[in-house]
Design a protein around this motif. Structure first.
Motif, short mmCIF file in Angstrom:
data_model
loop_
_atom_site.label_atom_id
_atom_site.label_comp_id
_atom_site.label_asym_id
_atom_site.label_seq_id
_atom_site.Cartn_x
_atom_site.Cartn_y
_atom_site.Cartn_z
N MET A 22 0.85 -1.19 0.00
CA MET A 22 0.00 0.00 0.00
C MET A 22 0.88 1.24 0.00
SD MET A 22 -3.03 1.08 2.68
CE MET A 22 -4.19 -0.08 2.00
N GLU A 23 0.51 2.24 -0.82
CA GLU A 23 1.27 3.48 -0.91
C GLU A 23 1.24 4.21 0.44
OE1 GLU A 23 2.99 4.44 -3.43
OE2 GLU A 23 2.35 2.93 -4.87
N SER A 24 2.25 5.04 0.68
CA SER A 24 2.35 5.75 1.96
C SER A 24 1.16 6.66 2.19
CB SER A 24 3.66 6.55 2.00
OG SER A 24 3.70 7.47 0.93
N TRP A 25 0.67 7.32 1.10
CA TRP A 25 -0.48 8.21 1.29
C TRP A 25 -1.73 7.41 1.68
CZ3 TRP A 25 -5.03 7.78 -1.40
CH2 TRP A 25 -5.02 7.00 -2.57
N GLU A 26 -1.83 6.19 1.16
CA GLU A 26 -2.97 5.35 1.51
C GLU A 26 -2.89 4.94 2.97
OE1 GLU A 26 -2.28 2.49 -1.64
OE2 GLU A 26 -4.23 2.98 -2.49
N ARG A 27 -1.68 4.61 3.41
CA ARG A 27 -1.51 4.27 4.83
C ARG A 27 -1.93 5.43 5.71
NH1 ARG A 27 1.21 -0.06 6.46
NH2 ARG A 27 2.22 -1.39 4.88
N THR A 28 -1.55 6.65 5.34
CA THR A 28 -1.90 7.83 6.13
C THR A 28 -3.41 8.03 6.17
OG1 THR A 28 0.19 8.89 5.55
CG2 THR A 28 -1.58 10.31 6.38
N ASN A 29 -4.06 7.92 5.02
CA ASN A 29 -5.50 8.19 4.92
C ASN A 29 -6.34 7.12 5.61
OD1 ASN A 29 -5.17 10.55 3.49
ND2 ASN A 29 -5.22 9.52 1.50
N PHE A 30 -5.84 5.89 5.66
CA PHE A 30 -6.66 4.79 6.16
C PHE A 30 -6.22 4.26 7.52
CE2 PHE A 30 -7.56 4.64 1.61
CZ PHE A 30 -8.95 4.52 1.62
N THR A 31 -5.25 4.90 8.14
CA THR A 31 -4.77 4.40 9.43
C THR A 31 -5.87 4.40 10.48
OG1 THR A 31 -2.49 5.07 9.01
CG2 THR A 31 -3.15 4.79 11.31
N ASP A 32 -6.59 5.54 10.62
CA ASP A 32 -7.65 5.63 11.62
C ASP A 32 -8.77 4.63 11.31
OD1 ASP A 32 -6.30 7.55 12.98
OD2 ASP A 32 -7.42 9.24 12.13
N PHE A 33 -9.09 4.52 10.03
CA PHE A 33 -10.13 3.57 9.62
C PHE A 33 -9.73 2.15 10.00
CE2 PHE A 33 -11.76 0.81 6.10
CZ PHE A 33 -13.09 0.80 6.50
N ALA A 34 -8.49 1.80 9.74
CA ALA A 34 -7.99 0.46 10.06
C ALA A 34 -8.03 0.20 11.56
CB ALA A 34 -6.57 0.28 9.52
N LYS A 35 -7.67 1.21 12.35
CA LYS A 35 -7.72 1.08 13.80
C LYS A 35 -9.15 0.85 14.28
CE LYS A 35 -3.61 3.82 14.91
NZ LYS A 35 -3.13 5.07 15.53
N LEU A 46 -10.34 -2.68 13.38
CA LEU A 46 -9.70 -3.66 14.25
C LEU A 46 -10.29 -3.63 15.65
CD1 LEU A 46 -7.48 -5.81 14.42
CD2 LEU A 46 -5.89 -3.98 15.10
N LEU A 47 -10.51 -2.43 16.18
CA LEU A 47 -11.07 -2.29 17.52
C LEU A 47 -12.47 -2.89 17.59
CD1 LEU A 47 -10.96 -1.17 20.40
CD2 LEU A 47 -11.84 1.00 19.49
N ARG A 48 -13.28 -2.63 16.59
CA ARG A 48 -14.65 -3.15 16.61
C ARG A 48 -14.68 -4.66 16.44
NH1 ARG A 48 -16.00 2.07 13.93
NH2 ARG A 48 -17.20 3.23 15.51
N ARG A 49 -13.78 -5.19 15.66
CA ARG A 49 -13.72 -6.64 15.50
C ARG A 49 -13.27 -7.32 16.78
NH1 ARG A 49 -14.13 -8.39 10.07
NH2 ARG A 49 -13.16 -10.38 10.61
N GLN A 50 -12.46 -6.60 17.58
CA GLN A 50 -12.02 -7.15 18.86
C GLN A 50 -13.10 -6.98 19.94
OE1 GLN A 50 -8.46 -4.85 19.34
NE2 GLN A 50 -7.17 -6.30 18.21
N THR A 51 -13.80 -5.85 19.90
CA THR A 51 -14.81 -5.57 20.91
C THR A 51 -16.08 -6.38 20.68
OG1 THR A 51 -13.97 -3.31 21.09
CG2 THR A 51 -16.16 -3.75 22.02
#
Length: 285
Positions: A1-14, A17-22
């Protein structure tokens, strides 16, 4: 994944992940709940099963398997699973003999009350109302054990396959009759007595759906020997339909009705005149 994609989607990914754990319940909970339900129905009614039981020991062995399967199903609730899953499963198994007797009594009541029914076997095999009652009684037993989610999965499955929506928390006496059934809604705190008959489209609901009323009785009480015809709407936790009453179709009721009452909507019949678009009132029924 491109660096800009990582930046834009980091919060979404978190967040994902949090909801899948909760919220750790997975699709297997729903699938396994329905499979468990169908297994019990197959066990209680030979109409749905190719399995043959030859001895009482066969039946007792099957009960042990049901107990084991229910423990595994409860564990699929993950963080919401009761810690005493084995005890809950044991309590459920103890309820099965009484549930079985009630269901056969329900089937006989439907057969005797419906001129179109040719046998109890036809009721069991072909009547959606009976299917909904079977699932409700099993789900209600689980609901009484304070096991979350699974009872609603079961009754919503019944809703999908029969068009009949019964909350597992409702208290419904035996025998109980649902004819046709499509569109029936029975709310969580509804109380229904014995020998009650409901027809399609009946709603036993609440006057208000505010969340702060969750612990209050919001739905009506229907006493013994009541018949409620199609599309009747009865609302409110303080509303009581007295025993041996008849509620006609399309009635709207938000106050209690005394025993031995007949409630109906008055219909007008008009005879057309010879002139277009003109009607004359002939009589009222």
């Amino acid at each position: 994944m491109e660096s800009w994609e990582r930046t834009n989607f980091t919060d979404f990914a978190k967040n994902i992940l949090l909801r899948r754990q909760t919220h750790a319940c997975t699709s297997s909970l729903k699938n396994e709940s329905i499979a468990f339900l169908e297994g019990i129905i197959d066990f209680l009614f030979p109409h749905f099963s190719s399995k043959i039981y030859y001895t009482e020991e066969d039946i007792l062995s099957k009960l042990q398997l049901i107990k084991r399967d229910f423990i595994q199903l409860i564990k699929l609730l993950n963080g919401m699973a009761p810690v005493n899953a084995a005890e809950k499963s044991e309590e459920f198994i103890k309820k099965l003999p009484a549930i079985n007797e009630m269901l056969w009594e329900d089937a006989e009541f439907i057969y005797k009350g419906d001129p179109a029914a040719e046998s109890i076997d036809e009721v069991i095999l072909a009547y959606p109302g009976f299917r909904a009652i079977v699932i409700y009684r099993l789900a209600h037993a689980i609901y009484e054990l304070k096991i979350p989610i699974i009872p609603r999965i079961l009754t919503e499955h019944a809703h999908q396959v029969t068009g009949i929506d019964i909350h597992p928390g409702a208290q419904i006496g035996c025998p109980f009759f649902i004819d046709h059934g499509t569109g029936i809604v029975i709310g969580e705190t509804t109380v229904i007595g014995k020998n009650v008959k409901l027809y399609q489209g009946v709603t036993l609901g609440a006057l208000s759906v505010d969340k702060n009323l969750a612990q209050q009785k919001r739905h009506p009480t229907i006493e013994d020997d009541v018949v409620i015809y199609s599309q009747a709407v009865i609302l409110g936790g303080n509303t009581v339909i007295g025993r041996n009453s008849v509620i006609g179709g399309n009635s709207w009721i938000i106050k209690s009705i005394p025993p031995n009452s007949v409630v109906y909507n008055k219909s007008e019949v008009r005879i057309r005149s010879s002139r277009p678009f003109e009607e004359t009132l002939d009589f009222v029924i």
